[in-house]
Design a protein around this motif. Structure first.
Motif, PDB file in Angstrom:
ATOM      1  N   GLY A   1       0.749  -1.141  -0.116  1.00 31.33           N
ATOM      2  CA  GLY A   1       0.137   0.107   0.035  1.00 31.33           C
ATOM      3  C   GLY A   1       1.084   1.072   0.118  1.00 31.33           C
ATOM      4  N   VAL A   2       2.164   1.259   0.134  1.00 24.88           N
ATOM      5  CA  VAL A   2       3.113   2.506  -0.194  1.00 24.88           C
ATOM      6  C   VAL A   2       3.527   2.660  -1.474  1.00 24.88           C
ATOM      7  CG1 VAL A   2       5.106   3.522   0.870  1.00 24.88           C
ATOM      8  CG2 VAL A   2       3.513   2.075   2.457  1.00 24.88           C
ATOM      9  N   ASP A   3       3.219   3.559  -1.930  1.00 28.65           N
ATOM     10  CA  ASP A   3       3.754   3.850  -3.638  1.00 28.65           C
ATOM     11  C   ASP A   3       4.766   5.032  -3.495  1.00 28.65           C
ATOM     12  OD1 ASP A   3       4.282   4.422  -6.055  1.00 28.65           O
ATOM     13  OD2 ASP A   3       2.155   4.748  -6.647  1.00 28.65           O
ATOM     14  N   TYR A   4       5.964   4.682  -3.605  1.00 24.65           N
ATOM     15  CA  TYR A   4       7.087   5.821  -3.383  1.00 24.65           C
ATOM     16  C   TYR A   4       7.029   6.792  -4.525  1.00 24.65           C
ATOM     17  CZ  TYR A   4       8.608   3.315   0.824  1.00 24.65           C
ATOM     18  OH  TYR A   4       8.611   2.745   2.089  1.00 24.65           O
ATOM     19  N   SER A   5       6.284   6.500  -5.599  1.00 24.53           N
ATOM     20  CA  SER A   5       6.585   7.004  -6.929  1.00 24.53           C
ATOM     21  C   SER A   5       5.631   8.116  -6.961  1.00 24.53           C
ATOM     22  CB  SER A   5       6.045   6.234  -8.049  1.00 24.53           C
ATOM     23  OG  SER A   5       4.756   5.609  -8.070  1.00 24.53           O
ATOM     24  N   THR A   6       4.658   8.245  -5.990  1.00 23.63           N
ATOM     25  CA  THR A   6       3.491   9.242  -6.042  1.00 23.63           C
ATOM     26  C   THR A   6       3.916  10.651  -5.586  1.00 23.63           C
ATOM     27  OG1 THR A   6       2.726   8.357  -4.093  1.00 23.63           O
ATOM     28  CG2 THR A   6       1.698   7.799  -6.190  1.00 23.63           C
ATOM     29  N   PRO A   7       5.096  10.920  -4.542  1.00 23.07           N
ATOM     30  CA  PRO A   7       5.588  10.305  -3.739  1.00 23.07           C
ATOM     31  C   PRO A   7       4.750   9.904  -2.323  1.00 23.07           C
ATOM     32  CG  PRO A   7       6.611  12.384  -3.541  1.00 23.07           C
ATOM     33  CD  PRO A   7       5.548  12.334  -4.496  1.00 23.07           C
ATOM     34  N   TYR A   8       5.190   9.357  -1.399  1.00 18.55           N
ATOM     35  CA  TYR A   8       4.224   8.956  -0.436  1.00 18.55           C
ATOM     36  C   TYR A   8       4.464   9.804   0.676  1.00 18.55           C
ATOM     37  CZ  TYR A   8       2.876   5.693   3.580  1.00 18.55           C
ATOM     38  OH  TYR A   8       2.083   5.198   4.531  1.00 18.55           O
ATOM     39  N   PRO A   9       3.083  10.311   1.212  1.00 23.34           N
ATOM     40  CA  PRO A   9       3.313  11.490   2.153  1.00 23.34           C
ATOM     41  C   PRO A   9       3.238  10.890   3.667  1.00 23.34           C
ATOM     42  CG  PRO A   9       0.959  11.082   1.366  1.00 23.34           C
ATOM     43  CD  PRO A   9       1.805  10.042   0.721  1.00 23.34           C
ATOM     44  N   VAL A  10       3.764  11.735   4.430  1.00 30.14           N
ATOM     45  CA  VAL A  10       4.064  11.231   5.889  1.00 30.14           C
ATOM     46  C   VAL A  10       3.857  12.424   6.498  1.00 30.14           C
ATOM     47  CG1 VAL A  10       5.611  10.260   7.838  1.00 30.14           C
ATOM     48  CG2 VAL A  10       5.765   9.384   5.714  1.00 30.14           C
TER      49      VAL A  10
ATOM     50  N   ARG B   1       1.488  14.185  19.626  1.00 31.81           N
ATOM     51  CA  ARG B   1       1.521  14.086  18.271  1.00 31.81           C
ATOM     52  C   ARG B   1       1.463  12.653  17.781  1.00 31.81           C
ATOM     53  NH1 ARG B   1       6.130  18.598  18.198  1.00 31.81           N
ATOM     54  NH2 ARG B   1       4.716  20.388  18.697  1.00 31.81           N
ATOM     55  N   MET B   2       0.969  12.555  16.608  1.00 30.66           N
ATOM     56  CA  MET B   2       0.934  11.083  16.011  1.00 30.66           C
ATOM     57  C   MET B   2       1.365  11.059  14.581  1.00 30.66           C
ATOM     58  SD  MET B   2      -2.383   8.758  15.450  1.00 30.66           S
ATOM     59  CE  MET B   2      -2.530   7.442  14.085  1.00 30.66           C
ATOM     60  N   SER B   3       2.144  10.161  14.339  1.00 31.03           N
ATOM     61  CA  SER B   3       2.752  10.254  12.900  1.00 31.03           C
ATOM     62  C   SER B   3       1.726   9.143  11.873  1.00 31.03           C
ATOM     63  CB  SER B   3       4.256   9.995  12.655  1.00 31.03           C
ATOM     64  OG  SER B   3       4.446   8.551  13.293  1.00 31.03           O
ATOM     65  N   GLY B   4       1.931   9.570  10.658  1.00 30.63           N
ATOM     66  CA  GLY B   4       1.085   8.533   9.950  1.00 30.63           C
ATOM     67  C   GLY B   4       0.975   9.067   8.366  1.00 30.63           C
TER      68      GLY B   4
ATOM     69  N   GLY C   1      -4.265  -7.245   5.470  1.00 30.20           N
ATOM     70  CA  GLY C   1      -5.606  -7.675   5.945  1.00 30.20           C
ATOM     71  C   GLY C   1      -6.003  -7.342   7.294  1.00 30.20           C
ATOM     72  N   ALA C   2      -4.969  -6.453   8.036  1.00 31.72           N
ATOM     73  CA  ALA C   2      -5.539  -5.884   9.411  1.00 31.72           C
ATOM     74  C   ALA C   2      -5.711  -4.344   9.538  1.00 31.72           C
ATOM     75  CB  ALA C   2      -4.120  -6.133  10.250  1.00 31.72           C
ATOM     76  N   PRO C   3      -6.605  -3.822  10.382  1.00 36.90           N
ATOM     77  CA  PRO C   3      -6.952  -2.416  10.130  1.00 36.90           C
ATOM     78  C   PRO C   3      -5.544  -1.658  10.692  1.00 36.90           C
ATOM     79  CG  PRO C   3      -8.371  -3.516  11.492  1.00 36.90           C
ATOM     80  CD  PRO C   3      -7.320  -4.480  11.158  1.00 36.90           C
ATOM     81  N   PHE C   4      -5.253  -0.336   9.826  1.00 40.75           N
ATOM     82  CA  PHE C   4      -4.238   0.373   9.898  1.00 40.75           C
ATOM     83  C   PHE C   4      -4.603   1.810   9.866  1.00 40.75           C
ATOM     84  CE2 PHE C   4      -0.688   2.878   7.712  1.00 40.75           C
ATOM     85  CZ  PHE C   4       0.415   2.385   8.582  1.00 40.75           C
ATOM     86  N   PRO C   5      -4.260   2.732  11.124  1.00 38.80           N
ATOM     87  CA  PRO C   5      -4.497   4.144  10.894  1.00 38.80           C
ATOM     88  C   PRO C   5      -4.179   4.937  10.001  1.00 38.80           C
ATOM     89  CG  PRO C   5      -3.133   3.583  12.802  1.00 38.80           C
ATOM     90  CD  PRO C   5      -3.230   2.473  12.002  1.00 38.80           C
TER      91      PRO C   5
END
Ligand SMILES: [Zn+2]
Length: 157
Positions: A87-96, A108-111, A136-140
């Protein structure tokens, strides 16, 4: 609040995550789409990361407590490379992002942010917590409040 599965099953649902005595309540919460942060029952302050002692008053009376999941983007970056993750696409690139939560200043919480163009993911934008599936597992994840134009596929209420 706790999902009734064994610690072994919890580890199997979240392979590679640092699940231990202090964090297992959090990951059990994820399975129910509840984000738990440690809150001191003595002085009512929130702490991150989870730990057995309140860093404010040294109480050991710590209660994993649901957060509202609302906050403001405090820091925003994009990653152009990194380890392969579903689920992580670095070409877009991936926002954090690092989000300052409404519960308490400096809590604070990162995501990541989903469903938005990277140009909209900027410091100061309001966000709210949502859930995606990873292995298959929930991820925030976070979504922008007042999103402009974009569809919100997979949005749950
Ligand atoms: Zn305390």
């Amino acid at each position: 609040m706790a999902v009734d599965i064994s610690d072994e099953d919890l580890l199997a649902r979240y392979p590679g995550y640092a699940i231990d005595h202090d964090t297992r309540a959090r990951y059990r919460g994820w399975l129910e789409h509840v984000m738990l942060f440690d809150r001191c029952a003595t002085c009512a302050t929130w702490h991150e990361p989870p730990g057995p002692i309140c860093p404010t008053c040294w109480s050991t009376d710590i209660e994993p407590t649901p957060i509202a999941g609302t906050g403001t983007i405090h820091l925003a970056i994009t990653l152009r490379q990194g380890p392969p993750v579903e689920g992580v696409d670095y070409s877009t690139p991936y926002p954090v992002v690092v989000v300052e939560l409404d519960e308490q200043p400096d809590l604070r919480m990162s995501g990541t942010v989903v469903g938005a163009d990277n140009s909209e993911i900027v410091i100061g934008r309001r966000v709210h917590l949502d859930w995606a599936l990873r292995r298959g597992a929930p991820f925030p994840v976070f979504r922008l409040d007042d999103q402009h134009g974009a569809d919100q596929p997979g949005a749950s209420s």
